[in-house]
Design a protein around this motif. Structure first.
Motif, PDB file in Angstrom:
ATOM      1  N   LEU A  62      -4.332   1.679  -3.039  1.00 21.61           N
ATOM      2  CA  LEU A  62      -4.824   0.325  -2.870  1.00 21.61           C
ATOM      3  C   LEU A  62      -5.099  -0.223  -4.258  1.00 21.61           C
ATOM      4  CD1 LEU A  62      -5.801  -2.044  -1.169  1.00 21.61           C
ATOM      5  CD2 LEU A  62      -8.064  -0.964  -1.117  1.00 21.61           C
ATOM      6  N   ARG A  63      -4.258  -1.138  -4.694  1.00 20.06           N
ATOM      7  CA  ARG A  63      -4.409  -1.794  -5.997  1.00 20.06           C
ATOM      8  C   ARG A  63      -4.480  -3.291  -5.715  1.00 20.06           C
ATOM      9  NH1 ARG A  63      -0.663   2.490  -7.466  1.00 20.06           N
ATOM     10  NH2 ARG A  63      -1.784   3.913  -8.850  1.00 20.06           N
TER      11      ARG A  63
ATOM     12  N   PHE B  94       0.794  -1.233   0.000  1.00 20.88           N
ATOM     13  CA  PHE B  94       0.000   0.000   0.000  1.00 20.88           C
ATOM     14  C   PHE B  94       0.832   1.292   0.000  1.00 20.88           C
ATOM     15  CE2 PHE B  94      -2.370   3.422   1.886  1.00 20.88           C
ATOM     16  CZ  PHE B  94      -3.611   3.351   1.270  1.00 20.88           C
ATOM     17  N   PRO B  95       1.806   1.460   0.888  1.00 20.16           N
ATOM     18  CA  PRO B  95       2.544   2.730   0.932  1.00 20.16           C
ATOM     19  C   PRO B  95       3.282   3.072  -0.359  1.00 20.16           C
ATOM     20  CG  PRO B  95       2.961   1.461   2.926  1.00 20.16           C
ATOM     21  CD  PRO B  95       2.246   0.557   1.955  1.00 20.16           C
ATOM     22  N   ARG B  96       3.567   2.061  -1.177  1.00 21.77           N
ATOM     23  CA  ARG B  96       4.267   2.272  -2.453  1.00 21.77           C
ATOM     24  C   ARG B  96       3.303   2.276  -3.641  1.00 21.77           C
ATOM     25  NH1 ARG B  96       6.199  -2.031  -0.392  1.00 21.77           N
ATOM     26  NH2 ARG B  96       5.931  -3.313  -2.258  1.00 21.77           N
ATOM     27  N   GLY B  97       2.032   1.941  -3.388  1.00 21.89           N
ATOM     28  CA  GLY B  97       1.053   1.883  -4.462  1.00 21.89           C
ATOM     29  C   GLY B  97       1.208   0.672  -5.351  1.00 21.89           C
ATOM     30  N   ALA B  98       1.872  -0.363  -4.855  1.00 19.97           N
ATOM     31  CA  ALA B  98       2.099  -1.572  -5.645  1.00 19.97           C
ATOM     32  C   ALA B  98       0.831  -2.420  -5.707  1.00 19.97           C
ATOM     33  CB  ALA B  98       3.238  -2.390  -5.043  1.00 19.97           C
TER      34      ALA B  98
ATOM     35  N   VAL C 211      -7.818   4.063  -5.483  1.00 19.79           N
ATOM     36  CA  VAL C 211      -8.315   2.734  -5.142  1.00 19.79           C
ATOM     37  C   VAL C 211      -8.650   2.007  -6.445  1.00 19.79           C
ATOM     38  CG1 VAL C 211     -10.139   1.413  -3.985  1.00 19.79           C
ATOM     39  CG2 VAL C 211      -9.310   3.564  -2.976  1.00 19.79           C
ATOM     40  N   SER C 212      -8.088   0.824  -6.622  1.00 20.81           N
ATOM     41  CA  SER C 212      -8.392   0.000  -7.783  1.00 20.81           C
ATOM     42  C   SER C 212      -8.654  -1.416  -7.297  1.00 20.81           C
ATOM     43  CB  SER C 212      -7.218   0.011  -8.768  1.00 20.81           C
ATOM     44  OG  SER C 212      -7.488  -0.877  -9.833  1.00 20.81           O
ATOM     45  N   LEU C 213      -9.902  -1.866  -7.460  1.00 19.17           N
ATOM     46  CA  LEU C 213     -10.298  -3.219  -7.076  1.00 19.17           C
ATOM     47  C   LEU C 213     -10.752  -3.942  -8.335  1.00 19.17           C
ATOM     48  CD1 LEU C 213     -12.352  -2.193  -3.921  1.00 19.17           C
ATOM     49  CD2 LEU C 213     -10.020  -3.084  -3.966  1.00 19.17           C
TER      50      LEU C 213
END
Length: 108
Positions: A55-56, A17-21, A77-79
């Motif tokens: 959040l990916r 999460f903190p890196r957007g991975a 946010v990508s779910l």
């Protein structure tokens, strides 16, 4: 994180999460993630220096209600390809970016 005993899947999400991975749980033995873990991350948005948190998430089975009613979500946010056992609630939320692709969730 204040939530006790994260599962392996939740720990992967917390670390990415903190890196957007992106975390892809498709085909993982345990794809279960608690909605309250996702909510906690989204509301406090921890980041690393020089990185953009996000959040990916792909292929998760989310338990509990992901309720972000009227929340301010300061990260993307990508779910994708996720299933939810309870409704996903973003009513009145302010989101920096929101992508819900091929999710399965009961109506709110």
């Amino acid at each position: 994180m204040e939530i006790e005993e994260l599962t392996d899947a939740e720990r992967r999400i917390e670390e990415a999460f903190p890196r957007g991975a992106t975390v892809d749980l498709t085909g993982a033995d345990d794809r279960t993630v608690r909605a309250r873990v996702l909510r906690s991350l989204l509301l406090r948005a921890p980041s690393e220096d020089g990185e953009i948190p996000a959040l990916r998430l792909r292929g998760a089975r989310v338990t509990g209600a992901l309720d972000l009613h009227s929340a301010v979500v300061s990260c993307p946010v990508s779910l994708t390809d996720c299933s939810f056992e309870e409704p996903v609630i973003f009513y009145g939320a302010e989101c920096r970016g929101l992508s819900l692709a091929r999710i399965c969730a009961p109506p709110a």
